[in-house]
Structures are given as structure tokens and as C-alpha cells.
Write a protein that holds these residues in place. Structure first.
Motif, PDB file in Angstrom:
ATOM      1  N   SER A 260       0.689  -1.163  -0.075  1.00  0.00           N
ATOM      2  CA  SER A 260       0.100   0.064  -0.277  1.00  0.00           C
ATOM      3  C   SER A 260       0.852   1.066  -0.127  1.00  0.00           C
ATOM      4  CB  SER A 260      -0.983   0.024   1.221  1.00  0.00           C
ATOM      5  OG  SER A 260      -1.740  -1.181   1.030  1.00  0.00           O
ATOM      6  N   VAL A 261       0.572   2.145  -0.877  1.00  0.00           N
ATOM      7  CA  VAL A 261       1.043   3.445  -0.745  1.00  0.00           C
ATOM      8  C   VAL A 261       0.501   4.479  -0.133  1.00  0.00           C
ATOM      9  CG1 VAL A 261       3.150   3.040  -2.714  1.00  0.00           C
ATOM     10  CG2 VAL A 261       0.711   3.731  -3.480  1.00  0.00           C
ATOM     11  N   PHE A 262       1.178   5.451   0.302  1.00  0.00           N
ATOM     12  CA  PHE A 262       0.313   6.690   0.935  1.00  0.00           C
ATOM     13  C   PHE A 262       1.223   7.680   0.561  1.00  0.00           C
ATOM     14  CE2 PHE A 262      -0.558   3.008   3.607  1.00  0.00           C
ATOM     15  CZ  PHE A 262      -1.783   3.025   3.932  1.00  0.00           C
ATOM     16  N   GLY A 263       0.435   8.945   0.547  1.00  0.00           N
ATOM     17  CA  GLY A 263       1.097  10.076   0.160  1.00  0.00           C
ATOM     18  C   GLY A 263       0.216  11.418   0.037  1.00  0.00           C
ATOM     19  N   ARG A 277       4.926   7.056   2.352  1.00  0.00           N
ATOM     20  CA  ARG A 277       4.992   5.847   2.973  1.00  0.00           C
ATOM     21  C   ARG A 277       4.770   4.645   2.196  1.00  0.00           C
ATOM     22  NH1 ARG A 277       3.598   4.698   9.218  1.00  0.00           N
ATOM     23  NH2 ARG A 277       5.735   5.718   9.186  1.00  0.00           N
ATOM     24  N   LEU A 278       5.098   3.519   2.225  1.00  0.00           N
ATOM     25  CA  LEU A 278       4.960   2.386   1.459  1.00  0.00           C
ATOM     26  C   LEU A 278       4.713   1.232   2.768  1.00  0.00           C
ATOM     27  CD1 LEU A 278       4.704   0.266  -0.669  1.00  0.00           C
ATOM     28  CD2 LEU A 278       7.318   0.307  -0.937  1.00  0.00           C
ATOM     29  N   GLU A 279       3.732   0.354   2.892  1.00  0.00           N
ATOM     30  CA  GLU A 279       3.518  -0.401   3.779  1.00  0.00           C
ATOM     31  C   GLU A 279       3.560  -1.923   2.990  1.00  0.00           C
ATOM     32  OE1 GLU A 279       0.501   0.106   6.650  1.00  0.00           O
ATOM     33  OE2 GLU A 279       1.405   2.093   7.242  1.00  0.00           O
ATOM     34  N   ILE A 280       4.472  -2.836   3.323  1.00  0.00           N
ATOM     35  CA  ILE A 280       4.483  -4.223   2.759  1.00  0.00           C
ATOM     36  C   ILE A 280       4.100  -5.165   3.907  1.00  0.00           C
ATOM     37  CG2 ILE A 280       6.080  -5.988   1.580  1.00  0.00           C
ATOM     38  CD1 ILE A 280       7.495  -3.499   0.428  1.00  0.00           C
ATOM     39  N   THR A 281       3.139  -6.076   3.532  1.00  0.00           N
ATOM     40  CA  THR A 281       2.877  -7.060   4.625  1.00  0.00           C
ATOM     41  C   THR A 281       3.068  -8.379   3.794  1.00  0.00           C
ATOM     42  OG1 THR A 281       0.655  -7.011   4.165  1.00  0.00           O
ATOM     43  CG2 THR A 281       1.191  -5.603   6.050  1.00  0.00           C
ATOM     44  N   TYR A 282       3.109  -9.488   4.624  1.00  0.00           N
ATOM     45  CA  TYR A 282       3.249 -10.709   3.929  1.00  0.00           C
ATOM     46  C   TYR A 282       2.763 -11.775   4.923  1.00  0.00           C
ATOM     47  CZ  TYR A 282       7.748 -11.008   6.541  1.00  0.00           C
ATOM     48  OH  TYR A 282       8.659 -11.029   7.518  1.00  0.00           O
TER      49      TYR A 282
END
Length: 329
Positions: A260-263, A277-282
Motif C-alpha cells: 500500500s502506498v500513501f502520500g 509511506r509504503l507498507e508491505i505485509t506478508y
């Protein structure tokens, strides 16, 4: 069971807001020996307005003319005197000069205002050219609105005077259209991105994450600028990129990853111009596949949206074994 990488992109839109700057309070009225209209600090003379701007590629004169026309149309209603203006863009000694500038650092007690002008209410204030300033990067409609507000001050009105909507201290403004983040060479304000990996990532997973970051640090096979680098931080709040495993996937699958990117949407067009921000989940991945998934979503953070724009090794067609190989080499 094969892992998935569905495209889940969250856009956090933040509209830009501008403040038409606060002005200095007027000097006391000084009408001794003054034969003109007592409500008109400029007397009965026709006002000359000049225009100056650093940006020679944009036509500001029509925007100034539109703002002036508003006051010529509504002068008696809101000012109690007649306004007659001649727009002479290159006049050397105008009554009012409108200047367009990239930044207004200070206007009275306000910093970084969208516009600025003195509040003129007495003839003693009109001996020199009255300076009106406005930002040069606003949309046409927002530019006109700021100019109407600042001309209101230059013609004697204060904040909160009628028309109250126009003379309010704050309003919402939009800037000129800007390149969207996905079309820029770098979607971030800084080429060094801070990275936070949560404590529940295993040592083996962290090793794969390091390989992913190093791959982009080397340019990701030419898909990102060469000056990109990463710095690990110990705080979520200070991170540009957040990487974490989750027990329950937000990806609507049992095994996989999400990004997900935020800005900021500074021009109000519904698309982000800058990423913050870039949020990466796995979830449920083999440790040796985590690096590939992280690298895939790092591509989103660098504006890669089309499958064909990814390096071949990071495309969805990459096989199960290849994702777990030394793909970064």
C-alpha cells in the motif's frame, strides 16, 4: 499452495489548503484637508494596476483582470465607493502592483501565506505603490480567489468583513497540476528511504528483505534511479517503508503479500504526487520467498504499476522455485 500478490493500493489523499495572509492593521484615518470621498482612501482617481511575475510562461494578466472586475462590479455594495481600474501590466509607477512569487515567507503574523496585501483605509497610506503578492503556482480559480481577497484588503476591507466568505482568513486552494508519483523518476522527496522491519520477522526473512533492498539499491536492473539508497530505522513513525509479517492476511488469501502506498495529492486531482509511506505485509510465506515478495512491492513504491515495467525476475509469471532462488544476483 501457491502464494498470491494481489494489487492492493491505498491512496491517502491530502488536499492542499491555503491561507490568504493576514495583513498589517491600518493606520489611523487622516482626512485633514481631504476633499475626496471619505470612504475612498484613493480619492476619486482611476487606479492603475501593474503585474510582475517570475514565471514568464504563464499569463497572469487575465486572472488579475478577473479579480479587478469583481470589485468594479461589487464596489458600491461592499466598499461604499466606486472602483475604476486600468490594468497597465508594465506601468512604472502604478497605484497597485500585483507580484506573483513562488513563496510568501511572511505576511504580518502569518508564515507561508497564499497571498498578502496591506489593509488600506486612509489617504496617508496611498502615497506609495500598494504591493499585492500572490503565489504563482495556484490553479486559475484559486489565483483569482486569492487576488480578490487581497484586493479586498488593498481597497479597505479586513478579515471577516462582507463578503465574509471571500474575506475569511482561511480557504481551500488547489495548486497547478503536478506530475503524478507514478510518472516521476522518483516518487519520494528524498532518494534515501528509511526502512522499518517489525521484530516478528525472522532472521531468515530479514536476510531476504536485505537482498530485496540491495537489489533496488543497485538500480533494480535499471527500473529505478541509481541514487536510491536505504537506511534501517528502529521506529515505525520514522519509516518511509514498513515491512511486517501478519498472522491474518489483508490480501484476501491465506498465503501472499500486499503493498500500500500513501502520500499527498497537492493539486487535488485525485492522484498522489508524492509518496510518504509504503507498507508491505506478508502472510504464510516460506522464509526464502519473503525477499522476492518484498522486492515486488518495492516496485510499487517506485511508481511501477504496469506488469511489463517490472524487471522480468519480479513479474507475476515468475515460478515457485525461482521466487525462492538467488533471483537478486
Amino acid at each position: 499452495m501457491a502464494e498470491t500478490i494481489p494489487v492492493v493500493v491505498v491512496l491517502a489523499v491530502v488536499l492542499s489548503a491555503g491561507c490568504a495572509g493576514l495583513t498589517e492593521r491600518p493606520l489611523p484615518d487622516d482626512l485633514a484637508g481631504y476633499a475626496g470621498d471619505p470612504d475612498n482612501p484613493y480619492g476619486d482617481r482611476n487606479l492603475t494596476v501593474a503585474v510582475t511575475a517570475n514565471d514568464s510562461t504563464r499569463a497572469f494578466d487575465p486572472l488579475v483582470a478577473e479579480a479587478v472586475d469583481y470589485w468594479e462590479t461589487h464596489d458600491e455594495r461592499y466598499l461604499n465607493y466606486s472602483v475604476n481600474v486600468t490594468l497597465a501590466a508594465n506601468a512604472s509607477d502604478p497605484d497597485i502592483r500585483v507580484s506573483f512569487t513562488p513563496r510568501i515567507a511572511h505576511c504580518g503574523q502569518v508564515t507561508n501565506a497564499a497571498g498578502c496585501a496591506p489593509e488600506i483605509t486612509a489617504p496617508s497610506q496611498t502615497g506609495d505603490t500598494v504591493e499585492v503578492r500572490a503565489l504563482d503556482n495556484l490553479s486559475a480559480n484559486s489565483t483569482v480567489r486569492v487576488l480578490e481577497h487581497e484586493f479586498g484588503h488593498a481597497l479597505g476591507l479586513g478579515h471577516g468583513d462582507p463578503p465574509q466568505e471571500l474575506m475569511a482568513t482561511h480557504t481551500t486552494l488547489t495548486s497547478l497540476p503536478k506530475p503524478n508519483a507514478s510518472t516521476r523518476a522518483l516518487a519520494w522527496n528524498d532518494s534515501t528511504l528509511t526502512v522499518f522491519v517489525t521484530d516478528d520477522a525472522s532472521a531468515a526473512e530479514r536476510e531476504g528483505i536485505d537482498h530485496a533492498l540491495d537489489y533496488y539499491d543497485r538500480g533494480a536492473d535499471g527500473t529505478v534511479p541509481e541514487n536510491v539508497s536505504f537506511r534501517m530505522v528502529s521506529s515505525f513513525a520514522n519509516a518511509d517503508v514498513v515491512i511486517r509479517p501478519t498472522e491474518r492476511s489483508p490480501c484476501a488469501s491465506e498465503r501472499g503479500s500486499c503493498g500500500s502506498v500513501f502520500g499527498r495529492d497537492s493539486d487535488g486531482d485525485g492522484a498522489l504526487e508524492t509518496y510518504t509511506r509504503l507498507e508491505i505485509t506478508y502472510t504464510g510465506l516460506d522464509a526464502d520467498a519473503v525477499g522476492w515478495h518484498v522486492a515486488r512491492w518495492l516496485g510499487l513504491g517506485f511508481g511501477i504499476e504496469n506488469e511489463s515495467a517490472y524487471p522480468p525476475v519480479l513479474r507475476e509469471s515468475t515460478g515457485y522455485d525461482e521466487r525462492r532462488s538467488d533471483w537478486w544476483q
